[in-house]
Write an enzyme that holds these catalytic residues in place. Structure first.
Site, PDB file in Angstrom:
ATOM      1  N   GLY A  21      52.563 -15.840  28.729  1.00 22.54           N
ATOM      2  CA  GLY A  21      51.423 -15.800  28.982  1.00 22.54           C
ATOM      3  C   GLY A  21      50.480 -17.550  28.904  1.00 22.54           C
ATOM      4  N   GLY A  22      49.279 -17.568  29.382  1.00 16.95           N
ATOM      5  CA  GLY A  22      48.713 -18.705  29.367  1.00 16.95           C
ATOM      6  C   GLY A  22      47.996 -19.145  28.069  1.00 16.95           C
TER       7      GLY A  22
ATOM      8  CG  ASP B 201      42.722 -12.429  31.244  1.00 14.43           C
ATOM      9  OD1 ASP B 201      42.310 -13.163  32.494  1.00 14.43           O
ATOM     10  OD2 ASP B 201      43.437 -12.801  30.562  1.00 14.43           O
TER      11      ASP B 201
END
Length: 623
Positions: A21-22, A135
């Site tokens: 993921g980021g 998110d």
């Protein structure tokens, strides 16, 4: 990147990577102490030197451990090793919601509501603890093999919100679900999560996100400028009440959205109710200013409007008829600044006019053609001929359309759009396949019902078994793990009929010992009884129950009646006079003689008559 076999803190042994993921990388690991599989999320290397990110990573991860909910991934441990921040959490075996939508679309409306109810329950629990996810997206929602939903990534949500805007590639995965206020850089609130939930519901109903673009910025702009397209444009069968949930959750103005997740859940729960069948379409009461262009009064270099400036000049004129030399010099300097200010406004107007001109050039509208059941290549050619562009192409299984053929387009056929607009296509990958499972030792009635609901043809055959209960599956004709097309597949299930059955033998003329030998051989329990019989020899079978030919199983009871022979005749009692012993003796003798004389008359006639008289006389005297 951690290598398989490495043990984090000497306890969590890495098996393999399962996601990136980021903010973090995720690994499947084995907890060496509790002997269970876990997911280990490790903060990315390039973010480990950012003290703010590390601090929030720890703080939010620890606060998430307070969340105890069946639809939230449990946090087991939080730690640090060699400046490496990590979170150990529950491992959910399954797929994320994004993949689930692709594999199961179209999803029945009731199943959509069930999925959203679990998601909303989890978010409500987080909001009750004053934790905002920030998110929410299908990639952060996991669906296990039983269909249960679990939300993850609460632990790094706040850190992501502060770093993603500077990481275009990272933001692109989240921006499809980003609220307008977040896209503009404002602080996220609980209603920001509600907006994301509305976009997730939109995707569950349509199989796609409402806004697409070439960059994260272009998508973000659409979130605060464009209205979310009505889901009924995609599927007119969707009830208006269900569409209203999407529209209210994704309102541009946060005040127009649901005030809380619990209220959204309650509204969604009744959206398929017949009482709401004629509900009007939801229309926001307030006009949002998130994407509007407003005319602002011209400002002077000091930031005053022309009206304010005029009022100040009037007051100054009344107070002082003449200006000082110092004020004249200042006014001259301000005039130069005003000149550059006007030049800037002029440039902005030119850019605006250019944009309007570009839209005017593309202003012609065309009708989206019917692309259903065309091959993908033919559909692309038709769109090109109509001066339309091919947008995203999504692949999904379909039992109705052949592989490579278009299932649907978005916007839908007949809708008028601007020339040059993009049209998204959903293309069939062929009939949806079903993975056969291992059905042995399961109840046939349950398995057959499930398989028929999936579209398979189910056949049954019986086989006796001394160890498996009747109705339980012994074997299957298709091996577990094989993928099949349900409509073209027949599976035969071998089902236990219980213990083997056999016909009872005719036991006529059997002795008790012979019956016992037969019962022991057949595994039957036997009970004996007796009756008199004039026709059946003593000791032989008169009758049996169950009768001969009846089907029985080992362990059943056999009742046998044996003959006692004919009944003995009744004995008649003799007459006697009980007097004195002498009398009895005399009478007996007399009786004997009398009998002798009756049975032997020839002998009586040969005896002297005097003897008879004498005896008779004596008897008379005794009496």
């Amino acid at each position: 990147m951690m290598e398989p076999g490495y043990a984090v803190s000497g306890r969590y042994q890495i098996i393999r990577p399962i996601g990136e993921g980021g903010m973090a990388n995720v690994y499947l690991a084995q907890d060496l102490i509790l002997d269970r599989q876990v997911a280990v999320k490790v903060l990315r290397l390039d973010l480990r030197n950012d003290p703010n990110t590390v601090r929030r990573f720890k703080r939010e991860a620890l606060s998430t451990t307070e969340l105890n909910h069946p639809n939230i991934v449990s946090i087991y441990d939080v730690g640090e090793e060699n400046s490496m921040q990590y979170i150990v959490m529950e491992y959910v075996q399954g797929a994320d919601l994004k993949k689930y939508i692709v594999e199961h679309f179209p999803i029945p409306y009731q199943r959509v509501i069930d999925i959203m109810a679990q998601i909303l329950s989890a978010v409500q629990n987080a909001h009750d603890h004053n934790i905002i996810h920030r998110d929410l997206k299908p990639q952060n929602i996991l669906v296990d093999e039983a269909g249960n939903v679990k939300i993850s990534d609460f632990g790094i949500a706040i850190a992501l919100s502060e770093t993603a805007m500077t990481q275009t590639n990272t933001l692109l995965g989240s921006v499809h679900y980003l609220s307008p206020e977040q896209a503009r850089g404002s602080m996220a609130t609980k209603r920001s999560d509600i907006y994301s939930l509305g976009i997730i519901l939109y995707e569950l109903l349509t199989g796609m996100v409402p806004f697409e673009g070439e960059s994260a910025v272009s998508i973000a702009i659409k979130h605060f400028q464009n209205e979310v397209p009505p889901v009924r444009n995609y599927d007119p069968r969707i009830p208006q009440a269900l569409e209203n949930v999407v529209l209210k959750a994704t309102a541009k103005d946060p005040d127009e959205r649901y005030s809380g997740v619990k209220i959204m859940a309650a509204d969604l729960a009744t959206s398929l109710s017949a009482s709401r069948a004629h509900e009007p379409k939801f229309v926001p009461n307030k006009a949002s200013d998130l994407g509007e262009t407003k005319v602002i009064p011209a400002l002077d270099p000091e930031g005053l409007t022309q009206t304010d400036q005029a009022e100040q000049v009037t007051e100054a004129t009344a107070a002082k008829p003449a200006e000082s030399n110092a004020k004249k010099a200042k006014k001259s300097k301000m005039s130069k600044k005003k000149k550059w200010w006007l030049i800037g406004i002029g440039v902005a107007l030119l850019v605006l006019l250019g944009t309007v001109g570009a839209y005017a050039i593309q202003g012609s509208e065309v009708s989206v053609p019917d692309l259903t059941d065309m091959t993908q290549q033919n559909a692309e050619d038709v769109l090109t001929d109509k001066n339309l562009k091919v947008g995203t192409i999504q692949k999904t299984a379909s039992n109705q359309y052949d592989s490579g053929h278009v299932i649907r387009s978005t916007p839908v056929k007949g809708l008028r759009v601007k020339s040059g607009s993009t049209v998204d296509l959903t293309v069939s990958t062929g009939q949806k396949k079903y993975r056969i499972k291992d059905y042995t030792d399961q109840v046939y009635s349950d398995v057959s019902r499930q398989l028929r609901q999936k579209g398979l043809t189910v056949k049954r055959k019986y086989q006796s078994s001394t160890t498996v209960d009747a109705g339980t599956i012994l074997n299957q004709s298709i091996d577990a793990g094989k993928n099949v097309v349900p409509s073209k597949t027949t599976i035969t299930l071998t089902v236990s009929s219980g213990k083997p059955t056999f016909a009872v033998r005719d036991l006529s003329d059997y002795t008790q010992q012979a019956v016992q030998d037969y019962a022991a051989e057949a595994g039957l329990m036997v009970t004996f009884s007796e009756e008199y019989s004039t026709s059946i020899q003593t000791g032989l079978v008169i009758r049996q129950s169950p009768a001969s030919g009846t089907m029985v199983q080992a362990g059943d009871r056999l009742n046998v009646v044996l003959s006692k022979g004919p009944r003995a005749p009744a004995v008649q009692p003799s007459e006697s006079v009980s007097e004195t012993p002498s009398s009895s003796s005399s009478e007996s003798e007399s009786s004997s003689e009398s009998s002798s004389s009756e049975s032997e008359p020839s002998e009586t006639s040969s005896q002297p008559s005097g003897t008879e008289s004498s005896s008779a006389s004596q008897a008379t005297v005794k009496k």
